[in-house]
Scaffold this active site. Structure first.
Site, PDB file in Angstrom:
ATOM      1  N   SER A   8       0.844  -1.198   0.000  1.00  0.00           N
ATOM      2  CA  SER A   8       0.000   0.000   0.000  1.00  0.00           C
ATOM      3  C   SER A   8       0.877   1.243   0.000  1.00  0.00           C
ATOM      4  CB  SER A   8      -0.910   0.012   1.226  1.00  0.00           C
ATOM      5  OG  SER A   8      -1.492   1.300   1.340  1.00  0.00           O
ATOM      6  N   HIS A  32      -1.255  -1.304  -4.296  1.00  0.00           N
ATOM      7  CA  HIS A  32      -2.516  -0.931  -3.638  1.00  0.00           C
ATOM      8  C   HIS A  32      -2.543   0.580  -3.410  1.00  0.00           C
ATOM      9  CE1 HIS A  32      -6.023  -1.941  -1.099  1.00  0.00           C
ATOM     10  NE2 HIS A  32      -5.594  -0.991  -0.282  1.00  0.00           N
ATOM     11  N   ASP A  34      -4.766   3.689  -1.928  1.00  0.00           N
ATOM     12  CA  ASP A  34      -5.868   4.030  -1.033  1.00  0.00           C
ATOM     13  C   ASP A  34      -6.346   5.453  -1.289  1.00  0.00           C
ATOM     14  OD1 ASP A  34      -6.111   1.689   0.779  1.00  0.00           O
ATOM     15  OD2 ASP A  34      -4.009   2.146   1.190  1.00  0.00           O
ATOM     16  N   MET A  36      -8.853   8.307  -0.324  1.00  0.00           N
ATOM     17  CA  MET A  36      -9.701   8.697   0.815  1.00  0.00           C
ATOM     18  C   MET A  36     -10.166  10.136   0.658  1.00  0.00           C
ATOM     19  SD  MET A  36      -7.305   7.291   3.882  1.00  0.00           S
ATOM     20  CE  MET A  36      -6.659   5.617   3.897  1.00  0.00           C
ATOM     21  N   HIS A  65      -8.305   1.115  -3.980  1.00  0.00           N
ATOM     22  CA  HIS A  65      -9.250   0.921  -2.878  1.00  0.00           C
ATOM     23  C   HIS A  65      -9.892   2.278  -2.599  1.00  0.00           C
ATOM     24  CE1 HIS A  65      -9.576  -0.028   1.734  1.00  0.00           C
ATOM     25  NE2 HIS A  65     -10.754   0.127   1.173  1.00  0.00           N
ATOM     26  N   MET A  67     -12.122   4.804  -0.825  1.00  0.00           N
ATOM     27  CA  MET A  67     -12.805   5.127   0.439  1.00  0.00           C
ATOM     28  C   MET A  67     -13.396   6.527   0.318  1.00  0.00           C
ATOM     29  SD  MET A  67      -9.904   3.445   2.867  1.00  0.00           S
ATOM     30  CE  MET A  67      -8.727   3.397   1.510  1.00  0.00           C
ATOM     31  N   MET A 136     -11.653  -5.883   5.166  1.00  0.00           N
ATOM     32  CA  MET A 136     -10.784  -4.974   5.931  1.00  0.00           C
ATOM     33  C   MET A 136     -10.461  -5.586   7.287  1.00  0.00           C
ATOM     34  SD  MET A 136     -10.097  -2.406   4.066  1.00  0.00           S
ATOM     35  CE  MET A 136      -9.226  -1.438   5.299  1.00  0.00           C
ATOM     36  N   GLY A 141      -9.197   4.118   6.799  1.00  0.00           N
ATOM     37  CA  GLY A 141      -8.901   5.536   6.986  1.00  0.00           C
ATOM     38  C   GLY A 141      -7.440   5.825   7.294  1.00  0.00           C
ATOM     39  N   GLY A 144      -0.985   1.813   9.425  1.00  0.00           N
ATOM     40  CA  GLY A 144      -0.279   1.625  10.691  1.00  0.00           C
ATOM     41  C   GLY A 144      -1.131   1.221  11.880  1.00  0.00           C
ATOM     42  N   ASP A 174      -6.787  -6.476   4.130  1.00  0.00           N
ATOM     43  CA  ASP A 174      -6.094  -5.174   4.149  1.00  0.00           C
ATOM     44  C   ASP A 174      -6.149  -4.565   5.546  1.00  0.00           C
ATOM     45  OD1 ASP A 174      -5.126  -2.613   3.637  1.00  0.00           O
ATOM     46  OD2 ASP A 174      -6.855  -1.994   2.435  1.00  0.00           O
ATOM     47  N   GLY A 175      -4.958  -4.327   6.100  1.00  0.00           N
ATOM     48  CA  GLY A 175      -4.851  -3.604   7.362  1.00  0.00           C
ATOM     49  C   GLY A 175      -4.100  -4.365   8.426  1.00  0.00           C
ATOM     50  N   GLY A 176      -2.971  -3.802   8.837  1.00  0.00           N
ATOM     51  CA  GLY A 176      -2.206  -4.386   9.940  1.00  0.00           C
ATOM     52  C   GLY A 176      -1.544  -5.718   9.628  1.00  0.00           C
ATOM     53  N   GLY A 196       1.058  -2.063   4.046  1.00  0.00           N
ATOM     54  CA  GLY A 196       1.636  -0.729   3.910  1.00  0.00           C
ATOM     55  C   GLY A 196       2.881  -0.598   4.756  1.00  0.00           C
ATOM     56  N   SER A 197       2.680  -0.442   6.069  1.00  0.00           N
ATOM     57  CA  SER A 197       3.820  -0.265   6.986  1.00  0.00           C
ATOM     58  C   SER A 197       4.821  -1.406   6.898  1.00  0.00           C
ATOM     59  CB  SER A 197       3.317  -0.175   8.426  1.00  0.00           C
ATOM     60  OG  SER A 197       2.219   0.691   8.511  1.00  0.00           O
TER      61      SER A 197
HETATM   62  C1  DX5 Z   1      -6.444   1.655   5.483  1.00  0.00           C
HETATM   63  C2  DX5 Z   1      -5.926   1.259   4.129  1.00  0.00           C
HETATM   64  C3  DX5 Z   1      -4.828   0.286   4.118  1.00  0.00           C
HETATM   65  C4  DX5 Z   1      -3.554   0.760   4.769  1.00  0.00           C
HETATM   66  C5  DX5 Z   1      -2.768  -0.452   5.173  1.00  0.00           C
HETATM   67  O1  DX5 Z   1      -7.630   2.365   5.304  1.00  0.00           O
HETATM   68  O2  DX5 Z   1      -6.977   0.683   3.384  1.00  0.00           O
HETATM   69  O3  DX5 Z   1      -4.557  -0.142   2.793  1.00  0.00           O
HETATM   70  O4  DX5 Z   1      -2.763   1.537   3.937  1.00  0.00           O
HETATM   71  O5  DX5 Z   1      -1.678  -0.017   5.909  1.00  0.00           O
HETATM   72  P1  DX5 Z   1      -1.000  -0.951   7.021  1.00  0.00           P
HETATM   73  O6  DX5 Z   1      -0.507  -2.164   6.303  1.00  0.00           O
HETATM   74  O7  DX5 Z   1       0.062  -0.083   7.565  1.00  0.00           O
HETATM   75  O8  DX5 Z   1      -2.088  -1.293   8.016  1.00  0.00           O
HETATM   76 ZN    ZN Z   2      -6.492  -0.196   1.446  1.00  0.00          ZN
END
Ligand code: DX5
Ligand code: ZN
Length: 220
Positions: A8, A32, A34, A36, A65, A67, A136, A141, A144, A174-176, A196-197
């Site tokens: 991401s 990916h 994002d 927003m 993605h 949002m 998710m 949003g 990290g 997706d997420g964490g 992402g992170s």
């Molecule tokens: C959150 C995003 C994710 C985010 C993931 O709304 O949809 O794609 O960037 O980041 P990490 O992997 O750091 O949770």
């Molecule tokens: Zn995402």
């Protein structure tokens, strides 16, 4: 099951996006992105101008993605900017019939996504029309955040549904996502891991992708 990793870009250094992309170009399966709007989610990231600016520097599949409120209205501009797959939230559009038709007309892939509080049932009617479904594992949003393990039962339900109906639909989470939980996500049935992170905040993003894929592949 072949595991795909989708870094991401939200976690990358925005002052050097093309450099960040070049570090993952060889090892990533998808990029990916994002989007927003500060309305559907309480954060603003980037939109079409950034997507079209990075399009020439990457051959990766752009997995967008979305949002935003009223995502269907942006599908044409997203396609023009270079999106290959667009996933939209069922919390924003409970009946995506129009979006599915629009994506087909534009020749881009389509997917639906559910936030942690939305049950898998909401997704069932649309899975067959999707190239990818996204579960998710954090509240959308922000990057990290910590992984919410309770969503794994929805990943299992999605995988069961896809396999039972003989579909090719990708099941994305997706997420964490980290090397610690990638195996759990994959054994629940996710074959596309967004990170992402765990990719862009590492010293060697390419190696981080390989580690995630390896951690997930060992259990599948
Ligand atoms: C959150 C995003 C994710 C985010 C993931 O709304 O949809 O794609 O960037 O980041 P990490 O992997 O750091 O949770
Ligand atoms: Zn995402």
């Amino acid at each position: 099951m072949e595991i795909k990793v989708a870094p991401s870009l939200l976690a990358a250094d925005f002052s050097e996006l093309s450099k960040a992309i070049s570090t993952i170009e060889e090892d990533a399966d998808l990029l990916h992105l994002d989007v927003m709007d500060g309305h559907f989610v309480p954060n603003i990231s980037f939109g079409m101008p950034v997507i079209s600016s990075i399009r020439p520097v990457s051959g990766l599949t752009f997995d967008c993605h979305i949002m935003t409120t009223n995502p269907t209205a942006y599908l044409e501009e997203l396609a023009e900017a270079g999106a290959d797959i667009v996933t939209i939230h069922l919390e924003a559009v409970p009946d995506p019939t129009e979006a599915i038709a629009e994506a087909e007309k534009l020749g881009i892939g389509f997917g639906v996504v559910i936030s942690p509080h939305t049950p898998f049932d909401a997704m069932e009617p649309w899975v067959e029309s999707c190239q990818m479904v996204l579960i998710m594992s954090v509240h959308p949003g922000f990057g990290g955040q910590s992984f919410i393990p309770e969503v794994l039962s929805k990943v299992e339900a999605a995988r069961k549904w896809v396999d039972f109906h003989g579909l090719m639909t990708d099941v994305q989470i997706d997420g964490g996502i980290t090397t610690e939980n990638a195996a759990r996500a994959a054994s629940a049935g996710a074959n596309v891991l967004v990170a992402g992170s765990a990719v862009f905040r590492e010293d060697d993003p390419a190696e981080a992708i390989r580690s995630l894929r390896l951690a997930a592949t060992e259990v599948t």
